[in-house]
Design a protein around this motif. Structure first.
Motif, PDB file in Angstrom:
ATOM      1  N   THR A 309      49.625  36.247  31.410  1.00  0.00           N
ATOM      2  CA  THR A 309      50.513  37.330  31.170  1.00  0.00           C
ATOM      3  C   THR A 309      51.740  37.164  31.648  1.00  0.00           C
ATOM      4  O   THR A 309      52.755  37.539  30.883  1.00  0.00           O
ATOM      5  CB  THR A 309      49.783  38.548  31.731  1.00  0.00           C
ATOM      6  OG1 THR A 309      48.450  38.901  31.298  1.00  0.00           O
ATOM      7  CG2 THR A 309      50.494  39.907  31.149  1.00  0.00           C
ATOM      8  N   LEU A 408      49.615  41.772  38.423  1.00  0.00           N
ATOM      9  CA  LEU A 408      50.287  42.084  37.068  1.00  0.00           C
ATOM     10  C   LEU A 408      51.858  42.697  37.307  1.00  0.00           C
ATOM     11  O   LEU A 408      52.837  42.192  37.057  1.00  0.00           O
ATOM     12  CB  LEU A 408      49.752  43.266  36.075  1.00  0.00           C
ATOM     13  CG  LEU A 408      48.638  42.495  35.472  1.00  0.00           C
ATOM     14  CD1 LEU A 408      47.929  43.447  34.420  1.00  0.00           C
ATOM     15  CD2 LEU A 408      48.776  41.270  34.649  1.00  0.00           C
ATOM     16  N   ILE A 474      50.576  38.621  24.349  1.00  0.00           N
ATOM     17  CA  ILE A 474      49.822  39.310  25.710  1.00  0.00           C
ATOM     18  C   ILE A 474      48.282  39.917  25.373  1.00  0.00           C
ATOM     19  O   ILE A 474      47.588  39.845  26.495  1.00  0.00           O
ATOM     20  CB  ILE A 474      50.907  40.383  26.129  1.00  0.00           C
ATOM     21  CG1 ILE A 474      52.107  39.764  26.659  1.00  0.00           C
ATOM     22  CG2 ILE A 474      50.262  41.431  26.935  1.00  0.00           C
ATOM     23  CD1 ILE A 474      53.242  40.633  26.993  1.00  0.00           C
ATOM     24  N   ASN A 573      49.203  45.206  29.073  1.00  0.00           N
ATOM     25  CA  ASN A 573      48.157  44.691  29.645  1.00  0.00           C
ATOM     26  C   ASN A 573      47.613  45.722  30.895  1.00  0.00           C
ATOM     27  O   ASN A 573      46.398  45.853  31.010  1.00  0.00           O
ATOM     28  CB  ASN A 573      48.418  43.464  30.538  1.00  0.00           C
ATOM     29  CG  ASN A 573      47.169  42.700  30.973  1.00  0.00           C
ATOM     30  OD1 ASN A 573      46.233  43.299  31.379  1.00  0.00           O
ATOM     31  ND2 ASN A 573      47.397  41.504  31.220  1.00  0.00           N
TER      32      ASN A 573
END
Ligand code: M6R
Length: 608
Positions: A309, A408, A474, A573
């Motif tokens: 990602t 993330l 993604i 995400n």
């Protein structure tokens, strides 16, 4: 990989050791054992199976008297899980015993050498050579024997050692496997991880590679591998013992999923100051950041998926080329690292052997390494040049959720910061990105609170044989993680595919009723993914779509739709993974799987 606990003090050791091992069972759970000195000799009780078996065998530790002991919970590497291969291991006359986490790489050579000298082996483990080697070198000075052994062994280890001759002492040492020691009024402790002893003390010492600790009931001493005494400063653990408890949730995994709004907030907010992103830990000026020409992200498992990602987000927002590698590949592929490159390693545990090796490889070539790490004081955190901590707190479930979500966030912050300093993000876009980041915790909470819909859906797939996850860009990265979550805890075969790639072979596996989870959060790729959904549906697949609220038209192509709230597509995400985590979790619960301790796995992979 394995969990170690040791105690020497004024209380009965075995119940304390069992209590600590219970907190470390996430590190391995195929067998467990304890060795306690009873005033005359060392007694060992060990057994294949979960820690419960050992608890029952020793009546909660009561039947093992003594105030000095070591214990172990195992994840088998050398030798199958069995009573004999369980730790602790003895020398021949049962006067020296050892517990070990890691792998002794030259154990075959050492075993042969010891066999030639008349030593007999009873187990298939690499660990048993340590017990015999200690015996071989022990001439009345235990510290000397330990350091001599350290000079002979290659590989990784954290060790707890008892000598019957010195029952007022425990020895501990480590190399490339985690080990801490702690002290309270009631005694001294060794452990693979903080939660094991947090009930007793917050004052811990991180043992460095090849340091040796001699613990007594009321004090401990640290030595180099050359037996020189050294002074070390303790660290006070700030987080609460409750953080490592289930707090009423059925599983740690569920609790940790529910902690994600907090985890995201804790990782994000301290780095947003006066409407700017400030990442002091990078120790780089804006000019230095702007000069980065390439980024190499290296990690394993879910951390690698976070890295995938990161590639899309950093390349999209900062226009810096990013290569993402599995650490186990990177370390052996002689990667091309060019002037101006920055290496980022990502790890929840900070102990993953391959990731640590990739870090060392990069440093050896003269490149600065940024670690995105969750466990404070872990090996990667200590060896990286700079560390950006993910403030997820202790993660106990083997399947990562909250640490992944925090990774993330760290990558988004890095991407937006890099995009900003390189001039690719103007004021308006910057404010909008910050606003979207700040909304993520509430949006995640909302998705978690709507868990019933996904739970109901998951119940229908408890008997599934194969599940495919597809997406582009993604959404492909999200699919990788969604697929891993399902397979690692439910044992249902699952694969993630870049949606456009399916028709190059894998589509032949689609049969009537096969579940395909299609992730479609990226506006530019929406129409393309719909086409792929239609393709699999035409071949009998049942399509679950995870998409954004505005994409209602997807209902024509999907059989079941989960919507996520609106956010910047680069951050999708963080939202789309929530229903996929819940899906994996509820399928596994429905199947009656041991969600927190899936078969064959361990939380921290300290062997390659
Ligand atoms: O501790 P690390 O983040 O370095 O661990 C990496 C992987 O072992 C880990 O993500 C693993 O894939 C988990 N089982 C995923 O849930």
């Amino acid at each position: 990989m394995c969990g170690i606990v040791g105690y020497i003090g004024t209380k009965q050791a075995a119940p304390i050791i069992l209590d600590g091992l219970e907190k470390l069972e996430y590190r391995g759970y195929d067998s467990a054992g304890m060795a306690v000195y009873d005033g005359k000799k060392i007694n060992i009780t060990k057994s294949v199976g979960r820690l419960k078996v050992l608890e029952n065998l020793t009546h909660g530790g009561e039947t093992l008297p003594g105030v000095c002991g070591i214990g172990h919970t195992r994840w088998a590497t050398h030798g199958a899980p069995s009573d004999t291969n369980a730790h602790p291991h003895f020398n021949k006359d049962e006067t020296i015993t050892v517990v070990h986490n890691g792998i002794i790489e030259n154990y075959i050579h050492l075993r042969q050498m010891l066999t030639d000298k008349g030593y007999e082996f009873v187990s298939d483990t690499d660990t048993e050579v340590l017990a015999h080697l200690l015996d071989y070198y022990y001439k009345g000075n235990p510290l000397e024997a330990v350091t001599k052994v350290l000079h002979r062994v290659e590989g990784s280890y954290a060790l707890g050692i008892l000598f019957a001759d010195c029952p007022d002492q425990i020895f501990a040492t480590r190399k490339d496997s985690p080990l801490i020691v702690g002290q309270s009024k009631e005694g001294c402790f060794i452990a693979s991880d903080v939660p094991a002893i947090l009930k007793y003390t917050r004052k811990v010492y991180y043992v460095d590679n090849q340091e040796v600790v001699r613990l007594r009931a009321d004090h401990m001493h640290f030595y180099t591998v050359d037996e020189e005494e050294i002074q070390k400063e303790p660290v006070t653990i700030e987080w609460d013992a409750d953080a490592a408890e289930k707090a009423g949730y059925e599983h740690f995994m569920l609790k940790e999923m529910y902690e994600q709004p907090k985890t995201v907030t804790d990782t994000l907010m301290p780095r947003i100051k006066d409407d700017d992103i400030v990442i002091d830990e990078l120790n780089m000026t804006d000019g230095e950041l702007a000069a980065i020409r390439k980024i190499h992200i290296v990690a394993c498992g879910s951390a690698y998926h976070a890295g995938v990602t990161g590639k899309y987000v950093i390349e999209g927002l900062a226009r810096i080329p990013v290569e993402v590698d599995l650490a186990s590949e990177f370390r052996y592929r002689n990667p091309i690292l060019e002037e101006g490159a920055m290496v980022v390693v990502i790890s929840q545990s900070g102990e993953t052997a391959d990731t640590l090796a990739a870090l060392r490889e990069s440093k050896a070539r003269g490149f600065k390494v940024l670690g995105i790490v969750n466990v404070v004081g872990s090996s990667i955190a200590r060896e990286a040049d700079n560390v950006m901590y993910t403030w997820a707190g202790p993660e106990i479930a083997v399947a990562t959720t909250k640490a992944y979500s925090a990774q993330l966030i760290a990558l988004y912050l890095l991407a937006v910061k890099l995009g900003r300093v390189r001039g690719g993000i103007d004021d308006q876009m910057f404010s909008s990105l910050l606003a979207d980041l700040k909304c993520l915790p509430d949006q995640i909470e909302m998705l978690l609170n709507n868990k019933q819909k996904i739970q109901k859906f998951a119940n229908r797939y408890v008997g599934a044989r194969d599940v495919f996850f597809i997406g582009r860009g993604i959404d492909y990265a999200i699919s990788l993680e969604g697929s891993l979550k399902l397979k690692e805890i439910s044992y249902i075969h699952s694969e993630a595919y870049a949606a456009g790639e399916l028709k190059h072979g894998t589509i032949s596996l689609i049969e009537e009723g096969t579940l395909v989870a299609a992730v479609s959060t990226q506006p530019d790729l929406y129409a393309k993914t719909i086409s792929n959904m239609v393709e699999v549906k035409a071949r009998g697949a049942f399509v679950l779509a995870v998409t954004c609220e505005e994409n209602k038209a997807i209902e024509k192509a999907a059989d079941y739709v989960i919507y996520i709230p609106e956010t910047n597509p680069y951050f999708a995400n963080s939202l789309a993974i929530i229903p996929l985590q819940l899906f994996g979790y509820y399928v596994a619960v429905g199947k009656g799987c041991d969600v927190d301790k899936p078969r064959n796995l361990a939380k921290s992979v300290t062997v390659e």
